[in-house]
Scaffold this motif. Sequence first.
Motif, short mmCIF file in Angstrom:
data_model
loop_
_atom_site.label_atom_id
_atom_site.label_comp_id
_atom_site.label_asym_id
_atom_site.label_seq_id
_atom_site.Cartn_x
_atom_site.Cartn_y
_atom_site.Cartn_z
N ASP A 15 50.64 7.11 55.18
CA ASP A 15 51.20 7.46 56.49
C ASP A 15 50.11 7.38 57.54
OD1 ASP A 15 49.67 9.65 55.95
OD2 ASP A 15 51.33 11.09 55.85
N VAL A 16 50.42 7.78 58.77
CA VAL A 16 49.46 7.66 59.85
C VAL A 16 48.24 8.56 59.62
CG1 VAL A 16 50.53 9.48 61.29
CG2 VAL A 16 49.24 7.62 62.38
N VAL A 17 48.44 9.69 58.91
CA VAL A 17 47.31 10.57 58.60
C VAL A 17 46.31 9.85 57.70
CG1 VAL A 17 46.63 12.77 57.56
CG2 VAL A 17 48.75 12.62 58.87
N SER A 18 46.80 9.10 56.74
CA SER A 18 45.93 8.36 55.83
C SER A 18 45.04 7.39 56.61
CB SER A 18 46.76 7.57 54.80
OG SER A 18 47.80 8.36 54.27
N TRP A 19 45.71 6.63 57.51
CA TRP A 19 44.96 5.66 58.33
C TRP A 19 43.95 6.37 59.25
CZ3 TRP A 19 45.06 0.46 57.73
CH2 TRP A 19 46.10 -0.08 56.96
N ASP A 33 32.63 -1.06 63.27
CA ASP A 33 33.39 -2.30 63.05
C ASP A 33 34.54 -2.05 62.08
OD1 ASP A 33 31.72 -3.67 64.76
OD2 ASP A 33 30.38 -4.35 63.17
N SER A 34 34.25 -1.37 60.96
CA SER A 34 35.30 -1.07 59.99
C SER A 34 36.31 -0.10 60.58
CB SER A 34 34.70 -0.48 58.71
OG SER A 34 33.87 -1.44 58.07
N ALA A 35 35.82 0.87 61.37
CA ALA A 35 36.72 1.83 62.01
C ALA A 35 37.71 1.10 62.92
CB ALA A 35 35.91 2.85 62.81
N TRP A 36 37.19 0.16 63.70
CA TRP A 36 38.05 -0.60 64.61
C TRP A 36 39.05 -1.46 63.82
CZ3 TRP A 36 39.37 -0.31 69.47
CH2 TRP A 36 40.03 -1.38 70.07
N GLU A 37 38.59 -2.05 62.73
CA GLU A 37 39.46 -2.87 61.88
C GLU A 37 40.64 -2.04 61.35
OE1 GLU A 37 39.26 -4.94 57.45
OE2 GLU A 37 37.38 -4.59 58.54
N TYR A 38 40.39 -0.85 60.86
CA TYR A 38 41.46 -0.01 60.32
C TYR A 38 42.33 0.56 61.44
CZ TYR A 38 40.13 -0.09 55.42
OH TYR A 38 39.92 -0.47 54.11
N PHE A 39 41.71 0.83 62.60
CA PHE A 39 42.50 1.30 63.74
C PHE A 39 43.54 0.26 64.16
CE2 PHE A 39 42.98 1.25 68.43
CZ PHE A 39 43.66 2.45 68.60
N GLU A 40 43.11 -1.00 64.23
CA GLU A 40 44.02 -2.07 64.63
C GLU A 40 45.12 -2.31 63.59
OE1 GLU A 40 41.30 -5.37 65.59
OE2 GLU A 40 42.04 -5.16 67.64
N LYS A 41 44.82 -2.01 62.31
CA LYS A 41 45.80 -2.22 61.24
C LYS A 41 46.78 -1.05 61.10
CE LYS A 41 42.94 -5.18 58.23
NZ LYS A 41 42.26 -5.24 56.90
N THR A 42 46.49 0.08 61.77
CA THR A 42 47.37 1.25 61.65
C THR A 42 48.77 0.87 62.14
OG1 THR A 42 45.48 2.71 62.07
CG2 THR A 42 47.68 3.67 62.26
N PRO A 43 49.80 1.00 61.27
CA PRO A 43 51.16 0.55 61.64
C PRO A 43 51.72 1.24 62.87
CG PRO A 43 51.00 0.96 59.28
CD PRO A 43 49.74 1.50 59.90
N VAL A 47 48.71 9.68 68.91
CA VAL A 47 47.68 10.05 69.88
C VAL A 47 46.36 10.41 69.19
CG1 VAL A 47 48.32 12.51 69.96
CG2 VAL A 47 47.23 11.44 71.96
N VAL A 48 46.45 10.95 67.95
CA VAL A 48 45.23 11.28 67.19
C VAL A 48 44.47 10.01 66.83
CG1 VAL A 48 44.35 12.34 65.07
CG2 VAL A 48 46.27 13.39 66.28
N SER A 49 45.20 8.95 66.50
CA SER A 49 44.57 7.67 66.17
C SER A 49 43.75 7.16 67.35
CB SER A 49 45.63 6.63 65.79
OG SER A 49 46.57 7.14 64.89
N TRP A 50 44.39 7.18 68.53
CA TRP A 50 43.74 6.68 69.73
C TRP A 50 42.52 7.55 70.10
CZ3 TRP A 50 45.07 2.35 72.65
CH2 TRP A 50 46.25 1.70 72.24
N VAL A 51 42.70 8.87 70.05
CA VAL A 51 41.61 9.78 70.43
C VAL A 51 40.44 9.67 69.45
CG1 VAL A 51 40.96 12.20 70.65
CG2 VAL A 51 43.08 11.39 71.68
N THR A 52 40.74 9.52 68.15
CA THR A 52 39.67 9.40 67.14
C THR A 52 38.82 8.18 67.42
OG1 THR A 52 41.07 10.46 65.47
CG2 THR A 52 39.20 9.19 64.67
N MET A 53 39.48 7.04 67.67
CA MET A 53 38.74 5.81 67.95
C MET A 53 37.98 5.91 69.27
SD MET A 53 38.17 2.98 66.36
CE MET A 53 36.53 2.51 66.91
N LEU A 54 38.63 6.52 70.26
CA LEU A 54 38.02 6.68 71.58
C LEU A 54 36.75 7.53 71.48
CD1 LEU A 54 38.09 6.49 74.71
CD2 LEU A 54 39.55 8.53 74.68
#
Length: 559
Positions: A15-19, A33-43, A47-54
Amino acid sequence: MRLGREFFEGMALRDVVSWNLMVDGFIEVGDLDSAWEYFEKTPYPNVVSWVTMLCGLARSGKILEARRLFDQMQNKNVVSWNAMISAYVKDYQIEEAARLFSDMPNRDSFSWTTMIDGYVHVGQLDKARELLNQMPYKDIAAQTAMLSGYIKNKRMDEACQVFNEIAARDIVCWNTMIAGYSQMGRMDKALDLFKEMKDKDLVTWNTMIIGYAQIGEMEEAVKIFNGMKIKNVVSWNSLITGFLQNGLSMDALTSFKLMAHEGITPDHSTFACSLSACANLAALQVGKQMHNKVLKSGHLNDLFVGNALITMYAKCGRILCAQLIFDDLDEVDVISWNSLITGYALNGYGKQAVQLFEQMVSKGVQPDHVTFIGVLSGCSHIGLVDLGLKLFKHMTEIYSIEPLVEHYACIVDMLGRAGMLSEAFEVVRGLKIRANAGIWGALLAACKTRGNLKLGKIAAEQLSEFEPRKTSNFVLLANMQAEAGSWDEVENTRLSMKYTEVEKQPGCSWIEVRHQLHCFQSNMPMQPETAEVYSNLKTLTSQISNLDWVSKSSLLDNL
């Protein structure tokens, strides 16, 4: 992260928590680089996904990428706004941070504190204070940030005002204020707060020790230290450093010994300070013992400890040992070079000091003020006047280093040793900065060596203005007058000594016996071994007298 990735890849359902966990994990280990790769692959990123990467991009200083991602966010929460503002503040882009702050739909205490702290860091204290006044609710973190800003800029009255406005002060707030007064040397104010403070921690006590040490009140520092129920390595280091800074090297070494008895493990700072104390006392055997402790503790490759070892061996006359330490260091800095250059000059190896300087420059290390004091001293010791004057000229013209009074003292000493007293006096007369005791002392010593009573009188008169109560200056002048046969002047000088409250420092000497340092002062009470020492001395005196090596009368006069 390798195991985390394997586990993630083996999951049947994600689920999104896993990603988000994977993105956060890569950010924590610095793999953006790997963080960005997995962020882009998150289905379906939330908002947590975006904030984590940010936050990951912002913390890594990738401001443009973070802003681009921030602008793409459909739903921005207060955390995302704070992350972006914090990134701009850390990058000193305070105006951009202020624009974002003003556009925020909702602000929390972190938003206000970040902006206030940002203004403080760029020195805009008035804007920081204005923002603090506008803050709808008083937050102690914001107030402490303002407090720190005023203290950093030595605006203690305004800092005190902010401190008084804080209703519920925490320990950080108290310690910040006490540290401010300590740094300003206002230990009376610091002590008042210290006594008023209920819950003190180690930082509080250590700050007070450091504060008293900085103003030279070591007795008060010791009282604070003795009043501590729990002491850590910083407490001991603060005391040892204080003794060292105030010229009490014996006390510094005694504290190091007591520290070991208390079971406190010394760190690199402890060793560096204690080795400096050995250097000041030329206590070679104690220094060697400490070197062995450094080897066992694994601090040998610490640069501060390495530099202290170089200085210790150099001041103890073991310049080859100092060179070996220098050669064995994995990394050296300008202090390492300075320690070795000064060491060679101190031990009379002026030529090697100059060669080291040339080697240092060829390796691209930028010399500083201390470097030139060392190399000019080396030139002085071996009479390289032309080279010394050339280097002195290069100091300003090539390296843009303005000469200090210590550099002029080296030049005066160099010219004086070479018998060029007139030239040395002209240097002193042409100084753009005020001469000090070191310069006039160097000239007076040169005049004594060369028998120039005329210039010697001038130097002695000037020296008496800086050190009016120092006995040695009067004695040196009287000796010069005696050698010139000017007995009336000798009598006048001795009368000056008699009617002037001269500084009579107690005689002090020390000796190393069986790896222990023993100190003797002329004003100390009689020690248990003193009677035995005098008894042996009388026996030796008697034996020497019987052998007619020294006449009995002259010996008694000397005693």
